[in-house]
Design an enzyme around this catalytic site. Structure first.
Site, PDB file in Angstrom:
ATOM      1  CD  GLU A  97      -3.156  -1.059   0.429  1.00 49.20           C
ATOM      2  OE1 GLU A  97      -3.726   0.039   0.424  1.00 49.20           O
ATOM      3  OE2 GLU A  97      -3.591  -2.045  -0.218  1.00 49.20           O
ATOM      4  CG  HIS A 126      -3.445   2.575   4.674  1.00 49.55           C
ATOM      5  ND1 HIS A 126      -4.225   3.364   3.855  1.00 49.55           N
ATOM      6  CD2 HIS A 126      -3.188   1.451   3.976  1.00 49.55           C
ATOM      7  CE1 HIS A 126      -4.445   2.731   2.713  1.00 49.55           C
ATOM      8  NE2 HIS A 126      -3.828   1.567   2.754  1.00 49.55           N
ATOM      9  CB  CYS A 142      -4.553   9.900   2.633  1.00 48.33           C
ATOM     10  SG  CYS A 142      -4.986   9.031   4.121  1.00 48.33           S
TER      11      CYS A 142
END
Ligand code: SUG
Length: 446
Positions: free
Chosen positions: A174, A250, A369
């Protein structure tokens, strides 16, 4: 030589919508089927980029993906004209259709992992696009991400681009959302921290039981190998499976680092003490600040709701640090009180700036993000595609471009509209000219 951190923010694409695609991401599920505003989403992102530019930061712009992903829809058996493909998918497979429209590439922290030249054996900046295998809509990103990275960092003398890892859950990657780097100066050798959710090959190890662990240890190790990092300058740590099961999908939802600061929640890591001891010993200097937030100070639920840790910690020209936080932190009394206290403590963090990135937050994406960190020195910055760097002129042009091409509102039923496809292609084609990216999209290559 001067070195610094550049932030490349993902420009929100014209098809931004709320499709509830991300199991394990609380906000995405809560917002499913809400009406989105692609225009506001893009303008909010551009405003944040400009604000950081005005604070003296090096700010880059990362182009969105081509959406809808017509090629993927065809690969899955929808056929005929583009309009037909959309109509058929809308009727027969609505979830697949919305996945192929997702503007999820805005979260560039997931686009790739970057290792600066100070860390790599060949002294180049290394990029590996993330394969994002855990979610179908995100697994559509790596190829075009690679194209855009190569168009932005387009100089083999300084930049080394790798292919994304094998597309399988064993190597689920990721990107920088599970990676942070500590260092003294950005250009010097740093310590790269890879956080993973599970072991791919050893089922006997702890793992979350409710929500997926998207990143494996084996994927992180492969990235470190590709980037030519040395073992003494890498730390692997497992994310606490219990927090993944509570919506921390995450690591950047529960911890963030910058230079000599690691800001984290006490529940973030499994075997936290051993991890911190390894970081301390490998960092090699006592000038290291571990800023731990306890559950009493801020609950896990409030971390997930406000994205206290999905903040950017940036170093300003005077050497002090600032936190770039979402408005959600401002509006939560406990989190606001914590941040008010934090800036008075004996750490480099001296101010907090709050930003409205609500359109992104509703899908589980905060300020951190939205950005990909790339530590660069002066020579490397000169080698970057300069048209992708924020300036007063680019700010004006991007705002005009969004106003011209983006819709005020988008709802699921709009996705079948072939005009939306054409609007999106026209907008992206114009953008690639503005940013001088060349033909990075499939529709430009046929
Ligand atoms: O992968 N949300 C993204 C949010 C990514 C946040 N990034 C970081 N934490 N670095 C995801 O879950 C939701 C799309 C939707 O439901 O429409 C989404 O993909």
């Amino acid at each position: 030589m001067k070195s610094f951190e550049a932030n490349f923010d993902g420009l929100v694409g014209p098809t931004h919508n709320y499709a509830g695609l991300s199991t394990g991401n609380v906000a995405s599920k809560l917002s499913a089927n809400d009406t989105s505003s692609p225009k506001n989403a893009a303008l909010q992102g551009i405003a944040k980029m400009k604000a950081l530019h005005d604070m003296g930061m090096t700010q880059g712009v990362f182009a969105p993906q081509e959406r809808p992903d017509i090629l993927s829809l065809r690969r899955l058996g929808f056929s005929g004209s583009d309009a037909n493909v959309l109509e058929q998918a809308h009727k027969e497979a609505p979830n697949v259709l919305s996945a192929c429209f997702s503007a999820s590439s805005m979260w560039t922290a997931n686009s790739s992992t970057v290792s600066p030249s100070g860390d790599s054996k060949d002294s180049k900046v290394h990029f590996t696009p993330a394969n994002l295998t855990n979610k179908f809509h995100r697994s559509l990103e790596p190829e075009i991400t690679g194209n855009i990275l190569k168009a932005v960092f387009n100089d083999d003398n300084h930049f080394n681009h790798h292919l994304h890892l094998n597309e399988n859950d064993h190597f689920g990657d990721e990107g920088a959302a599970n990676h942070t780097r500590l260092c003294s100066e950005y250009g010097e050798q740093g310590l790269e921290i890879f956080t993973f959710g599970k072991y791919a090959f050893d089922q006997s190890k702890p793992a979350p039981t409710k929500f997926p662990a998207r990143q494996t240890l084996e994927a992180s190790q492969a990235v470190a190998r590709l980037h030519g990092l040395s073992d003494e300058n890498v730390v692997y740590v497992q994310q606490n499976p219990h927090v993944i099961d509570q919506g921390v999908f995450h690591n950047d939802v529960i911890s963030v680092g910058n230079q000599n600061v690691l800001f984290y929640h006490e529940q973030a890591f499994l075997h936290s003490d051993a991890f911190l001891a390894e970081v301390q010993s490998k960092f090699g200097s006592d000038d290291l600040h571990f800023i731990k937030v306890t559950t009493d100070e801020v609950s896990l639920e409030d971390c997930v709701k406000t994205y206290l840790f999905n903040t950017q910690i940036i170093t300003l020209a005077d050497g002090t640090m600032a936190i770039i936080a979402p408005m959600h932190c401002y509006h939560n009394p406990k989190v606001k009180a914590y941040l008010d206290k934090l800036v008075t403590l004996n750490t480099p963090i001296k101010q907090v700036k709050y930003f409205d990135v609500n359109e992104s937050m509703k899908n589980g994406g905060g300020p951190a993000c939205l950005r990909l960190r790339v530590a660069l020195n002066d020579t490397e910055l000169n080698a970057v595609n300069q048209h992708c760097l924020m300036s007063d002129e680019l700010f004006t042009n991007l705002n005009a471009w969004v106003s011209k091409h983006y819709r005020d509102e988008l709802h699921f039923d709009d996705l079948r509209d072939p005009n939306l496809l054409m609007e999106s292609r026209t907008a992206l084609d114009e953008l690639t000219q503005m940013l001088k990216l060349g033909s990075v999209y499939h529709f430009q290559q046929i």
